[in-house]
Design an enzyme around this catalytic site. Structure first.
Site, PDB file in Angstrom:
ATOM      1  N   ASP A  15       0.864  -1.166   0.000  1.00 52.13           N
ATOM      2  CA  ASP A  15       0.000   0.000   0.000  1.00 52.13           C
ATOM      3  C   ASP A  15       0.910   1.229   0.000  1.00 52.13           C
ATOM      4  O   ASP A  15       2.083   1.141   0.382  1.00 52.13           O
ATOM      5  CB  ASP A  15      -0.894  -0.016   1.247  1.00 52.13           C
ATOM      6  CG  ASP A  15      -1.655   1.271   1.426  1.00 52.13           C
ATOM      7  OD1 ASP A  15      -2.435   1.622   0.523  1.00 52.13           O
ATOM      8  OD2 ASP A  15      -1.451   1.933   2.461  1.00 52.13           O
ATOM      9  N   ASP A  17      -0.284   5.205   0.591  1.00 53.05           N
ATOM     10  CA  ASP A  17      -0.621   6.236   1.571  1.00 53.05           C
ATOM     11  C   ASP A  17      -0.667   5.652   2.976  1.00 53.05           C
ATOM     12  O   ASP A  17      -1.465   4.763   3.266  1.00 53.05           O
ATOM     13  CB  ASP A  17      -1.989   6.857   1.238  1.00 53.05           C
ATOM     14  CG  ASP A  17      -1.970   7.612  -0.084  1.00 53.05           C
ATOM     15  OD1 ASP A  17      -1.122   8.496  -0.222  1.00 53.05           O
ATOM     16  OD2 ASP A  17      -2.793   7.295  -0.956  1.00 53.05           O
TER      17      ASP A  17
END
Length: 334
Positions: A15, A17
């Site tokens: 991932d 952010d």
């Protein structure tokens, strides 16, 4: 380096952010960890629910932060959303796009026709985050969905981590249309499978590992896809969130940051840890520390292991000694 969590995996799905960066800053340990993944020849895929930027812009952003990345290493929810539409619609179908130019481009590359007005007779609506979305955009989408258009959301993230704090995410705008239409969208991004499946397939991998900071997207997505996961505590969710997580949002491992990838699996696994004892009773959990060198994250892994084996949801935790009480304060569980 051997004997690390990386062993046995041929691709790591990161991932972005809250996991690799927060806005314009890399999170601590990210550069060191990703460099080691590359050094060991394990494929990297950056899987982001953010549909506001094209893949090349994401790669450029990472490179600008000092973490060189290739376009092929980036998988976005805009790409996944367009792919879902292309599977369900004939080529040339009109799709009303609520989102950024990146999402418009992905719809076009999928062989569909992006439009912006209900008057253009769209047969589908695709929705992704853009800071330029206005009431008119949502109103046009509302009319189309109410008229029977297929509705695809790039993701359902309610918030977006930035260096300034949490901002509204695409899921917040999806909730607005849900309230206005009484309909539910198909979701392409995490926690649904299309984005993760696309990323694994692009790497021609068979043994992926998902790494993220959000239980409801990254970790739930890994559970849905049947792949192991590592949760890092650099973004949205906290130790308290992890302890109270339902079965469909439980990771296999937890670490402070991405350097957990470079630790031995047993050191970061959610399991009973040396130096900590956990007792479950009618009042919740009692933590005791027999080793003053045992750290708070090891206590968290032990607490989760004990609680998840017996129940789920929020639970009261108390320390049986000063070492345990200090660990609970550090974890925000006091």
């Amino acid at each position: 380096m051997s004997g690390t969590l990386l062993d046995g995996h041929d691709v790591v799905l990161f991932d972005l952010d809250g996991t690799v960066f927060r806005g314009g800053e890399l999170v601590p340990g990210a550069l060191e960890a990703v460099r080691e993944v590359h050094r060991r020849g394990v494929a990297v895929r950056y899987v982001t629910n953010n549909a506001s930027k094209p893949d090349q812009a994401v790669a450029d952003h990472l490179t600008g932060l000092g973490l060189p990345a290739e376009r092929a290493e980036v998988s976005t929810s805009a790409q996944a959303g367009a792919a879902v539409l292309a599977e369900k619609l004939p080529a040339g179908s009109r799709v009303l796009v609520v989102g950024s130019a990146a999402l418009v481009s992905e719809v076009d590359k999928a062989g569909l026709v992006p439009v912006s007005d209900f008057a253009d007779d769209p047969v589908a609506v695709v929705q992704g985050l853009s800071t330029d979305i206005a009431y008119r955009d949502l109103a046009e989408a509302c009319l189309a969905i109410r008229a029977g258009a297929l509705w695809v959301a790039s993701n359902g993230d309610r918030t977006l981590p930035t260096e300034r704090g949490l901002m509204p995410g695409n899921g917040s705008l999806v909730a607005l249309l849900r309230a206005a239409t009484d309909q539910e969208p198909l979701v392409a991004g995490k926690p649904e499978r299309p984005l993760l499946d696309r990323a694994v397939s692009s790497a021609r991998a068979e043994s992926p590992l998902m790494v993220g900071d959000r239980l409801d997207t990254d970790i739930a997505g890994a559970v849905n896809a049947g792949m192991p996961s590592l949760m890092v505590l650099t973004g949205v969710n906290t130790p308290a969130d992890l302890l109270g997580a339902p079965p469909e949002m439980r990771p296999d491992h937890v670490a402070a940051d991405l350097r957990g990838l470079l630790q031995a699996p047993a050191e970061v696994a959610i399991a009973a840890q040396d130096g900590w004892q956990v007792r479950v009773d009618d009042d919740g959990l009692e933590l005791a520390g027999s080793d003053q060198q045992s750290d708070a994250l090891a206590a968290l892994r032990s607490l989760c292991s004990a609680w998840w084996a017996t129940s789920s949801g929020p639970v009261a935790v108390r320390g049986a000694d000063e070492h345990a009480k200090a660990a609970l304060r550090e974890l925000g569980l006091a």
